[in-house]
Design a protein around this motif. Structure first.
Motif, PDB file in Angstrom:
ATOM      1  N   ASN A  32       0.829  -1.200   0.000  1.00 18.19           N
ATOM      2  CA  ASN A  32       0.000   0.000   0.000  1.00 18.19           C
ATOM      3  C   ASN A  32       0.862   1.248   0.000  1.00 18.19           C
ATOM      4  OD1 ASN A  32      -2.656  -1.303   0.405  1.00 18.19           O
ATOM      5  ND2 ASN A  32      -1.680  -1.996   2.294  1.00 18.19           N
ATOM      6  N   SER A  33       0.550   2.233  -0.828  1.00 23.87           N
ATOM      7  CA  SER A  33       1.278   3.497  -0.830  1.00 23.87           C
ATOM      8  C   SER A  33       0.388   4.600  -1.373  1.00 23.87           C
ATOM      9  CB  SER A  33       2.556   3.400  -1.673  1.00 23.87           C
ATOM     10  OG  SER A  33       2.232   3.214  -3.027  1.00 23.87           O
ATOM     11  N   LEU A  34       0.602   5.797  -0.862  1.00 24.05           N
ATOM     12  CA  LEU A  34      -0.087   6.970  -1.380  1.00 24.05           C
ATOM     13  C   LEU A  34       0.634   8.206  -0.888  1.00 24.05           C
ATOM     14  CD1 LEU A  34      -3.308   7.842   0.637  1.00 24.05           C
ATOM     15  CD2 LEU A  34      -1.446   6.451   1.530  1.00 24.05           C
ATOM     16  N   SER A  35       0.333   9.333  -1.502  1.00 24.85           N
ATOM     17  CA  SER A  35       0.914  10.590  -1.067  1.00 24.85           C
ATOM     18  C   SER A  35       0.063  11.165   0.046  1.00 24.85           C
ATOM     19  CB  SER A  35       0.968  11.582  -2.228  1.00 24.85           C
ATOM     20  OG  SER A  35       1.262  12.875  -1.767  1.00 24.85           O
ATOM     21  N   LEU A  36       0.719  11.605   1.128  1.00 30.44           N
ATOM     22  CA  LEU A  36      -0.021  12.233   2.219  1.00 30.44           C
ATOM     23  C   LEU A  36      -0.736  13.484   1.729  1.00 30.44           C
ATOM     24  CD1 LEU A  36       2.317  11.976   5.324  1.00 30.44           C
ATOM     25  CD2 LEU A  36       0.296  10.623   4.786  1.00 30.44           C
ATOM     26  N   LYS A  37      -0.203  14.101   0.663  1.00 29.95           N
ATOM     27  CA  LYS A  37      -0.843  15.294   0.113  1.00 29.95           C
ATOM     28  C   LYS A  37      -2.269  14.996  -0.337  1.00 29.95           C
ATOM     29  CE  LYS A  37      -0.077  18.982  -3.291  1.00 29.95           C
ATOM     30  NZ  LYS A  37       0.832  19.490  -4.339  1.00 29.95           N
ATOM     31  N   GLU A  38      -2.517  13.753  -0.727  1.00 28.10           N
ATOM     32  CA  GLU A  38      -3.832  13.369  -1.213  1.00 28.10           C
ATOM     33  C   GLU A  38      -4.871  13.279  -0.097  1.00 28.10           C
ATOM     34  OE1 GLU A  38      -1.729  10.417  -4.472  1.00 28.10           O
ATOM     35  OE2 GLU A  38      -3.529   9.746  -3.408  1.00 28.10           O
ATOM     36  N   ASP A  89       1.648  13.037  10.751  1.00 30.90           N
ATOM     37  CA  ASP A  89       0.680  13.924  10.121  1.00 30.90           C
ATOM     38  C   ASP A  89      -0.618  13.926  10.914  1.00 30.90           C
ATOM     39  OD1 ASP A  89      -1.372  14.762   7.798  1.00 30.90           O
ATOM     40  OD2 ASP A  89       0.654  15.335   7.221  1.00 30.90           O
ATOM     41  N   ARG A  90      -1.241  15.073  11.020  1.00 30.85           N
ATOM     42  CA  ARG A  90      -2.534  15.215  11.682  1.00 30.85           C
ATOM     43  C   ARG A  90      -3.588  15.374  10.597  1.00 30.85           C
ATOM     44  NH1 ARG A  90      -1.827  18.152  17.073  1.00 30.85           N
ATOM     45  NH2 ARG A  90       0.366  17.805  17.611  1.00 30.85           N
ATOM     46  N   LEU A  91      -4.417  14.357  10.421  1.00 33.36           N
ATOM     47  CA  LEU A  91      -5.433  14.427   9.387  1.00 33.36           C
ATOM     48  C   LEU A  91      -6.582  15.318   9.845  1.00 33.36           C
ATOM     49  CD1 LEU A  91      -5.493  10.675   8.319  1.00 33.36           C
ATOM     50  CD2 LEU A  91      -4.040  12.524   7.484  1.00 33.36           C
ATOM     51  N   ASN A  92      -7.533  15.578   8.957  1.00 32.51           N
ATOM     52  CA  ASN A  92      -8.637  16.460   9.301  1.00 32.51           C
ATOM     53  C   ASN A  92      -9.692  15.689  10.080  1.00 32.51           C
ATOM     54  OD1 ASN A  92      -9.353  14.890   7.129  1.00 32.51           O
ATOM     55  ND2 ASN A  92     -10.657  16.447   6.184  1.00 32.51           N
ATOM     56  N   ASP A  95      -9.893  11.926  15.589  1.00 33.74           N
ATOM     57  CA  ASP A  95      -9.673  10.587  16.129  1.00 33.74           C
ATOM     58  C   ASP A  95      -8.745   9.729  15.294  1.00 33.74           C
ATOM     59  OD1 ASP A  95     -11.294  10.306  13.961  1.00 33.74           O
ATOM     60  OD2 ASP A  95     -12.787   9.035  14.929  1.00 33.74           O
ATOM     61  N   LEU A  96      -8.023  10.310  14.350  1.00 31.68           N
ATOM     62  CA  LEU A  96      -7.187   9.518  13.459  1.00 31.68           C
ATOM     63  C   LEU A  96      -5.998  10.334  12.980  1.00 31.68           C
ATOM     64  CD1 LEU A  96      -7.239   6.678  12.063  1.00 31.68           C
ATOM     65  CD2 LEU A  96      -8.247   7.823  10.098  1.00 31.68           C
ATOM     66  N   TRP A  97      -4.776   9.848  13.241  1.00 30.83           N
ATOM     67  CA  TRP A  97      -3.560  10.507  12.788  1.00 30.83           C
ATOM     68  C   TRP A  97      -2.683   9.508  12.047  1.00 30.83           C
ATOM     69  CZ3 TRP A  97      -1.704  13.716  17.661  1.00 30.83           C
ATOM     70  CH2 TRP A  97      -2.548  14.827  17.822  1.00 30.83           C
ATOM     71  N   VAL A  98      -1.612  10.024  11.422  1.00 37.26           N
ATOM     72  CA  VAL A  98      -0.592   9.184  10.800  1.00 37.26           C
ATOM     73  C   VAL A  98       0.663   9.241  11.671  1.00 37.26           C
ATOM     74  CG1 VAL A  98       0.888   8.846   8.787  1.00 37.26           C
ATOM     75  CG2 VAL A  98      -1.490   9.579   8.477  1.00 37.26           C
ATOM     76  N   GLY A  99       1.234   8.069  11.935  1.00 34.60           N
ATOM     77  CA  GLY A  99       2.423   8.024  12.767  1.00 34.60           C
ATOM     78  C   GLY A  99       3.410   6.982  12.280  1.00 34.60           C
ATOM     79  N   SER A 100       4.603   7.012  12.852  1.00 29.97           N
ATOM     80  CA  SER A 100       5.616   6.020  12.525  1.00 29.97           C
ATOM     81  C   SER A 100       6.065   5.320  13.797  1.00 29.97           C
ATOM     82  CB  SER A 100       6.814   6.670  11.825  1.00 29.97           C
ATOM     83  OG  SER A 100       7.399   7.674  12.642  1.00 29.97           O
ATOM     84  N   ASN A 101       6.317   4.035  13.651  1.00 31.97           N
ATOM     85  CA  ASN A 101       6.798   3.198  14.746  1.00 31.97           C
ATOM     86  C   ASN A 101       7.964   2.388  14.194  1.00 31.97           C
ATOM     87  OD1 ASN A 101       6.982   1.825  17.210  1.00 31.97           O
ATOM     88  ND2 ASN A 101       5.514   0.267  16.562  1.00 31.97           N
ATOM     89  N   GLY A 102       9.180   2.902  14.390  1.00 33.79           N
ATOM     90  CA  GLY A 102      10.329   2.291  13.747  1.00 33.79           C
ATOM     91  C   GLY A 102      10.251   2.511  12.250  1.00 33.79           C
ATOM     92  N   ASP A 103      10.316   1.426  11.482  1.00 31.53           N
ATOM     93  CA  ASP A 103      10.255   1.530  10.020  1.00 31.53           C
ATOM     94  C   ASP A 103       8.825   1.518   9.488  1.00 31.53           C
ATOM     95  OD1 ASP A 103      13.024   1.580   9.826  1.00 31.53           O
ATOM     96  OD2 ASP A 103      13.181  -0.610   9.715  1.00 31.53           O
ATOM     97  N   ASP A 104       7.860   1.251  10.353  1.00 31.19           N
ATOM     98  CA  ASP A 104       6.461   1.191   9.919  1.00 31.19           C
ATOM     99  C   ASP A 104       5.807   2.563  10.035  1.00 31.19           C
ATOM    100  OD1 ASP A 104       6.614  -1.557   9.477  1.00 31.19           O
ATOM    101  OD2 ASP A 104       6.110  -2.013  11.555  1.00 31.19           O
TER     102      ASP A 104
END
Length: 270
Positions: A32-38, A89-92, A95-104
């Motif tokens: 799975n991949s996408l641009s956060l800009k989207e 990243d803080r989405l709009n 109750d839902l954000w984007v985060g990283s945990n090590g390489d994930d």
């Protein structure tokens, strides 16, 4: 508002454009991949500039709210108690954000299984108004606030002084939703340091005082933001057994006990 605060504040449209441009990198995890800009359409008054860290207090598997994850087409993180999560990243959403945990890297839910790392000061990223008669305090985007304590995972008790155009100073003190802010680094540091795992961090808040039992009635519905809180349903009665100052109560109803803001209730008999 101070010049330091004013310099941090930008127009919503400019902040949105800059934030989107800065998050145009591609998130990749497996197939799975996408641009956060989207997916980033958050309207932010102040662009986040510091690292926000999140402690994982309980295991978080990938079995939560499938529909939300499918909507933004981005991987969901699997987290384990003791992990330290970096906010990417803080989405709009609240109750839902984007985060990283090590390489994930991927989505994670904002709930009672996680707790943000907070220091002595925060800066607001959004404007917030208090439309209800409760303990929330209003503030403009870019307002620097002192953290008094952290009564629950995703709420802080903060204060700040505001000076009117006529020179009158007013002090605001009350609850602030953490997701509207970001922590300011400790003095002498340029960014917030990654903390060591510490599952007991939240246990010391707050310092409850035993009191003679009294009853309160809920004024509004309230959804618990932490496992230490209880839901409130408008007009129901809760028996209070402990208090934290005059701002938070600890009580029970229907066999369940927990904390809640005193701003959501009124004492029975008043």
């Amino acid at each position: 508002m101070s010049s330091e605060t004013t310099d941090e504040t930008v127009s919503t449209s400019a902040a949105q454009s800059t934030s989107q441009d800065s998050t145009a990198s591609t998130v990749t995890n497996g197939m799975n991949s996408l641009s956060l800009k989207e997916i980033n359409s958050t309207e932010i008054g102040v662009i986040p500039k510091y690292t926000t860290w999140i402690r994982v207090l309980e295991d978080v598997d990938d079995d939560w709210d499938q529909s939300v994850a499918q909507e933004v087409v981005i991987p969901k993180l699997k987290l384990r108690a003791g992990d330290i999560l970096k906010v990417e990243d803080r989405l709009n959403r609240t109750d839902l954000w984007v985060g990283s945990n090590g390489d994930d890297i991927g989505l994670f839910p904002i709930d009672s299984r996680l707790a943000p790392v907070v220091y002595s000061k925060v800066i607001s990223l959004y404007e917030h108004t208090n439309d209800l008669d409760r303990d929330d305090i209003p503030f403009q985007a870019g307002q620097i606030m002192d953290v008094v304590t952290v009564p629950s995972n995703w709420w802080i008790w903060a204060s700040y002084d505001w000076t009117s155009p006529t020179g009158e100073t007013k002090r605001f003190s009350g609850t602030v939703p953490f997701n509207l802010t970001e922590p300011i680094p400790p003095e002498g540091m340029k960014d917030n340091p990654k903390p060591e795992p510490d599952l007991g961090t939240m246990e010391k808040y707050p310092n409850w005082e035993d009191v003679p039992e009294f009853s309160v009635r809920a004024l509004w519905n309230y959804k618990a933001q932490s496992e230490r809180e209880i839901d409130l349903v408008s007009n129901e009665v809760i028996v209070v057994t402990k208090v934290w100052g005059d701002t938070w109560y600890y009580g029970s109803k229907n066999g369940r006990s927990g904390s809640f803001s005193s701003g959501y209730v009124s004492k029975v008999g008043r």
